[in-house]
Design an enzyme around this catalytic site. Structure first.
Site, PDB file in Angstrom:
ATOM      1  CG  ASN A  96      40.379  66.565 -38.748  1.00  0.00           C
ATOM      2  OD1 ASN A  96      39.645  66.375 -39.707  1.00  0.00           O
ATOM      3  ND2 ASN A  96      39.970  66.388 -37.512  1.00  0.00           N
ATOM      4  CG  ASP A 306      32.679  71.035 -35.936  1.00  0.00           C
ATOM      5  OD1 ASP A 306      33.413  70.772 -36.912  1.00  0.00           O
ATOM      6  OD2 ASP A 306      33.110  71.523 -34.876  1.00  0.00           O
TER       7      ASP A 306
END
Length: 417
Positions: A96, A306
């Protein structure tokens, strides 16, 4: 680099020195000697650290940096240094960025930017072009360039046929697909876990069903097609049960859970602080307990930080409009150490290497030295001074921690925090 690490307790269950306190002699990235009170006639550099524990190097299966395109959030260089000082010898980089990592040249770019660092970077390629969920990206070309898996970070694949085709196609080259699971229609405009806390605070809710119905769908697709599927960041009790049932059927499925979903719950939203806005959202106490139970019984394979840096302009704003995400590398081990046994933490921070086909090592003479160094004792409070990332959006600020990371030895380099 040649050195001796003194009085290290070995926390590697595969090692013949497991649970023993020994000295480690390292030369050019190799464990050349292991034993009690090793002699040092050559006057090698010696490392002595309080209550030192050493394990196989940790791997984080979901890390975002930003570069290319979002260097204001984080660069690859600083991000890898943060990972090293946080105890991670390897990370899987999410795609991303801007542009999205969806082709061979982008894989080559991030790999080239990661050369020479102690922490190794393994890129994840986008599953679909620009992560738009419309057409499959160049999976085989990215695999040849070094991509270890394919997924659209925090994007659900709405078209089930696209995921079906991806699972079928990837079997030709033993590809691993990652399926973030959240039904966008059921999620709607939700920004927090659907329940009494969100209702009391006037926040639109995200039902647990949004995650669970997509996991069920994706598991049905996997059962139909075969192949390998990784479902990241489970957050609900029912999701754990769905995975347990799938594994009992023999499906080739792996899963992870984020550190913040193991430690924090929806009650944190009472502060209306956007640091706690994450995807999937923080859930209930019962969900948190079920996630821990899923780790203990082997249903959940690995733990991820994460880690997702967000710049202040997109984070420090109204809850409805703030971006999802928290940084997590710096706080991962010490936060986990407040809720899990040490042997489980180490197992779940290393097991992902097997799932993602990254070479594993053990602590024995003649082996490659791939080590995480830490002290599991001592309580402290995580503060801004403990954040090494460029972005400061940590959900763990002000949280009581247990144990500290000293650093890593990998790629022939010693990095200490």
């Amino acid at each position: 680099m040649k050195l001796i690490i003194r009085a290290a307790k070995i926390m590697d269950s595969k090692s013949p020195f497991y649970n023993k306190i020994v000295d480690l002699q390292l030369e050019n990235g190799i464990l050349t000697k292991i034993g009690s009170t090793l002699p040092n006639p050559a006057n090698l550099e010696e490392i002595k650290l309080d209550n030192l524990h050493v394990s196989e190097g940790w791997f984080d299966s979901s890390v975002s940096f930003g570069e290319p395109g979002f260097e204001d959030r984080e660069t690859i260089a600083n991000g890898l240094n943060v990972a090293a000082k946080s105890g991670f010898t390897a990370i899987a980089l999410q795609p991303n960025s801007y542009p999205i990592i969806d082709n061979q040249s982008q894989i080559n770019f991030v790999k080239s930017k990661s050369q020479g660092f102690a922490t190794q970077l393994f890129p994840i390629g986008a599953l679909t072009k620009e992560s738009l969920g419309k057409d499959l990206a160049e999976l085989f070309d990215m695999k040849k360039a070094g991509a270890i898996a394919f997924g659209d970070y925090n994007h659900n694949i709405e078209n089930p046929n696209l995921l079906k085709i991806g699972l079928q196609y990837s079997q030709d080259f033993d590809g691993l697909l990652i399926a973030f699971s959240q039904d966008n229609a059921i999620k709607g405009n939700g920004i927090a876990n659907e329940g009494t806390v969100a209702m009391r605070l006037g926040l639109k809710g995200i039902p647990a069903l949004a995650e669970e119905i997509q996991i069920a769908r994706n598991l049905f697709l996997l059962e139909y097609t075969g192949g390998k599927l990784h479902i990241p960041t489970l957050s609900t009790a029912n999701s754990v049960q769905l995975i347990k049932t799938a594994k009992a059927k023999g499906l080739n499925i792996s899963t992870c859970v984020a550190v913040h979903n193991l430690v924090l719950t929806e009650e944190k939203l009472e502060e209306f602080d956007t640091r706690f806005k994450v995807s999937p959202p923080l859930r209930t106490k019962l969900d948190r307990i079920a996630l821990i139970d899923g780790l203990l019984d082997g249903t959940i394979d690995m733990i991820s930080s994460d880690h997702n840096p967000i710049d202040i302009e997109h984070k420090k704003m109204e809850f409805d409009t703030a971006k999802n995400g928290t940084i997590g590398l710096e706080s991962a081990f010490s936060a986990l150490n407040t809720v899990l046994p040490l042997d489980i933490i180490i197992d779940k921070l290393t097991a992902g290497k097997t799932n993602f086909k990254i070479e594993r090592t053990t602590i024995e003479e003649g082996a490659i030295a791939n080590l995480s160094l830490f002290n599991p004792e001592g309580e402290w409070i995580f503060g801004k001074e403990n954040i090494l990332s460029k972005s400061k959006n940590s959900a763990f600020l002000g949280t009581k921690m247990k144990g500290k990371v000293y650093g890593i030895y990998n790629q022939g380099k010693l990095i200490l925090a």
